[in-house]
Design a protein around this motif. Structure first.
Motif, mmCIF file in Angstrom:
data_model
loop_
_atom_site.group_PDB
_atom_site.id
_atom_site.type_symbol
_atom_site.label_atom_id
_atom_site.label_comp_id
_atom_site.label_asym_id
_atom_site.label_seq_id
_atom_site.Cartn_x
_atom_site.Cartn_y
_atom_site.Cartn_z
ATOM 1 N N ASN A 78 -6.818 40.413 19.941
ATOM 2 C CA ASN A 78 -7.837 41.043 20.777
ATOM 3 C C ASN A 78 -9.107 40.194 20.857
ATOM 4 O O ASN A 78 -9.925 40.372 21.750
ATOM 5 N N LEU A 79 -9.253 39.228 19.952
ATOM 6 C CA LEU A 79 -10.446 38.362 19.931
ATOM 7 C C LEU A 79 -10.218 37.019 20.619
ATOM 8 O O LEU A 79 -11.062 36.122 20.513
ATOM 9 N N LEU A 80 -9.086 36.870 21.302
ATOM 10 C CA LEU A 80 -8.839 35.601 21.993
ATOM 11 C C LEU A 80 -9.975 35.296 22.963
ATOM 12 O O LEU A 80 -10.526 36.189 23.596
ATOM 13 N N GLY A 81 -10.283 34.024 23.076
ATOM 14 C CA GLY A 81 -11.406 33.586 23.900
ATOM 15 C C GLY A 81 -12.678 33.433 23.089
ATOM 16 O O GLY A 81 -13.575 32.687 23.461
ATOM 17 N N GLN A 82 -12.744 34.136 21.955
ATOM 18 C CA GLN A 82 -13.902 34.069 21.062
ATOM 19 C C GLN A 82 -13.529 33.472 19.710
ATOM 20 O O GLN A 82 -14.309 32.749 19.109
ATOM 21 N N ARG A 83 -12.345 33.802 19.244
ATOM 22 C CA ARG A 83 -11.886 33.417 17.902
ATOM 23 C C ARG A 83 -11.292 32.014 17.919
ATOM 24 O O ARG A 83 -10.322 31.750 18.621
ATOM 25 N N GLN A 84 -11.845 31.129 17.151
ATOM 26 C CA GLN A 84 -11.336 29.773 16.983
ATOM 27 C C GLN A 84 -10.828 29.165 18.292
ATOM 28 O O GLN A 84 -9.653 28.825 18.414
ATOM 29 N N PRO A 85 -11.711 28.978 19.275
ATOM 30 C CA PRO A 85 -11.258 28.432 20.558
ATOM 31 C C PRO A 85 -10.664 27.024 20.434
ATOM 32 O O PRO A 85 -9.839 26.633 21.259
ATOM 33 N N GLU A 86 -11.010 26.314 19.371
ATOM 34 C CA GLU A 86 -10.419 24.987 19.160
ATOM 35 C C GLU A 86 -8.939 25.079 18.808
ATOM 36 O O GLU A 86 -8.186 24.124 18.992
ATOM 37 N N VAL A 87 -8.493 26.237 18.333
ATOM 38 C CA VAL A 87 -7.081 26.459 18.007
ATOM 39 C C VAL A 87 -6.398 27.274 19.107
ATOM 40 O O VAL A 87 -5.296 26.940 19.543
ATOM 41 N N TYR A 88 -7.058 28.347 19.550
ATOM 42 C CA TYR A 88 -6.422 29.319 20.429
ATOM 43 C C TYR A 88 -6.887 29.245 21.887
ATOM 44 O O TYR A 88 -6.352 29.956 22.728
ATOM 45 N N ILE A 123 11.572 42.345 24.165
ATOM 46 C CA ILE A 123 10.179 42.282 23.697
ATOM 47 C C ILE A 123 9.776 40.828 23.522
ATOM 48 O O ILE A 123 10.506 40.038 22.921
ATOM 49 N N VAL A 124 8.607 40.486 24.035
ATOM 50 C CA VAL A 124 7.937 39.234 23.689
ATOM 51 C C VAL A 124 6.927 39.613 22.613
ATOM 52 O O VAL A 124 6.057 40.450 22.847
ATOM 53 N N LEU A 125 7.057 39.011 21.445
ATOM 54 C CA LEU A 125 6.236 39.402 20.298
ATOM 55 C C LEU A 125 5.415 38.239 19.768
ATOM 56 O O LEU A 125 5.965 37.247 19.298
ATOM 57 N N ASN A 126 4.110 38.370 19.878
ATOM 58 C CA ASN A 126 3.192 37.473 19.192
ATOM 59 C C ASN A 126 2.643 38.301 18.026
ATOM 60 O O ASN A 126 1.679 39.044 18.183
ATOM 61 N N ALA A 127 3.291 38.176 16.888
ATOM 62 C CA ALA A 127 2.931 39.001 15.732
ATOM 63 C C ALA A 127 1.735 38.453 14.965
ATOM 64 O O ALA A 127 1.331 39.039 13.964
ATOM 65 N N GLY A 128 1.165 37.327 15.428
ATOM 66 C CA GLY A 128 0.032 36.748 14.724
ATOM 67 C C GLY A 128 0.389 36.487 13.267
ATOM 68 O O GLY A 128 1.513 36.089 12.947
ATOM 69 N N ALA A 129 -0.544 36.743 12.389
ATOM 70 C CA ALA A 129 -0.350 36.472 10.962
ATOM 71 C C ALA A 129 0.788 37.291 10.348
ATOM 72 O O ALA A 129 1.372 36.878 9.345
ATOM 73 N N TYR A 130 1.134 38.430 10.963
ATOM 74 C CA TYR A 130 2.243 39.218 10.427
ATOM 75 C C TYR A 130 3.575 38.465 10.513
ATOM 76 O O TYR A 130 4.520 38.817 9.817
ATOM 77 N N THR A 131 3.634 37.451 11.354
ATOM 78 C CA THR A 131 4.830 36.605 11.431
ATOM 79 C C THR A 131 5.216 36.096 10.054
ATOM 80 O O THR A 131 6.386 36.021 9.715
ATOM 81 N N HIS A 132 4.217 35.740 9.273
ATOM 82 C CA HIS A 132 4.418 35.049 8.002
ATOM 83 C C HIS A 132 4.459 35.987 6.803
ATOM 84 O O HIS A 132 4.657 35.534 5.672
ATOM 85 N N GLU A 186 10.002 35.408 19.861
ATOM 86 C CA GLU A 186 8.805 35.195 19.042
ATOM 87 C C GLU A 186 7.909 34.197 19.749
ATOM 88 O O GLU A 186 8.374 33.162 20.225
ATOM 89 N N LEU A 187 6.627 34.489 19.803
ATOM 90 C CA LEU A 187 5.673 33.666 20.541
ATOM 91 C C LEU A 187 4.430 33.386 19.709
ATOM 92 O O LEU A 187 3.946 34.282 19.000
ATOM 93 N N HIS A 188 3.943 32.161 19.810
ATOM 94 C CA HIS A 188 2.666 31.774 19.195
ATOM 95 C C HIS A 188 1.908 30.860 20.132
ATOM 96 O O HIS A 188 2.511 29.965 20.745
ATOM 97 N N LEU A 189 0.612 31.055 20.228
ATOM 98 C CA LEU A 189 -0.218 30.188 21.057
ATOM 99 C C LEU A 189 -0.284 28.772 20.492
ATOM 100 O O LEU A 189 -0.186 27.795 21.221
ATOM 101 N N SER A 190 -0.452 28.679 19.182
ATOM 102 C CA SER A 190 -0.542 27.371 18.529
ATOM 103 C C SER A 190 0.829 26.976 17.988
ATOM 104 O O SER A 190 1.724 27.809 17.891
ATOM 105 N N ASN A 191 0.962 25.726 17.660
ATOM 106 C CA ASN A 191 2.209 25.245 17.052
ATOM 107 C C ASN A 191 2.138 25.553 15.558
ATOM 108 O O ASN A 191 1.524 24.806 14.795
#
Length: 147
Positions: free
Chosen positions: A13-23, A71-80, A98-103
């Protein structure tokens, strides 16, 4: 008509603000709009959701049965960390990409382990917001021909 659920986990929900150098600078609402545009091009519908709470994500996966073809799932940190999400996917037998913005494989070692990957039909990571369109397209292809 095929209908997919695009489900997003914690902090997205914080995309665009949170760590823009990563996300990057794209917001979650902009990604949602991109998903709807891709769905329209493919002749399908998508529903979009986000929660910072693991149990809400599990409930969304359970509730997807009989409603969504995949389902397309970007589980964020819950992935791990989330065996609960892995079990929910296994229990419902709904195809998941499973989907992630970063590698995640090029980041910290603890991000290399995915509890989602063993129960997903595939994983897309490292393509930023474009990964959502890739995931939707791949999931539709999987549903159409089983690959």
């Amino acid at each position: 008509m095929t209908s997919l659920l695009v489900l997003n986990g914690p902090n997205l929900n914080l995309l665009g603000q949170r760590q823009p150098e990563v996300y990057g600078h794209t917001t979650l609402s902009q990604i949602e709009e991109q998903c709807h545009q891709m769905a329209e091009r493919l002749g399908i519908t998508v529903a979009f959701g986000q929660s910072n709470h693991e149990g809400d994500l599990v409930d969304a996966i359970h509730n997807a049965r009989g409603t969504y073809a995949g389902i397309v799932l970007n589980a964020g940190a819950y992935t791990h960390t989330s065996i609960a999400l892995m079990d929910a996917i296994s229990s419902t037998q709904i195809p998941v990409v499973e989907l992630h913005l970063s590698n995640i494989h090029a980041r910290e070692a603890y991000r290399h382990r995915s509890y989602i990957a063993p129960v997903a039909v595939g994983q897309i990571c490292g393509f930023g917001p474009a990964g959502y369109s890739l995931a939707i397209t791949a999931l539709v292809g999987h549903l159409e021909d089983g690959t």
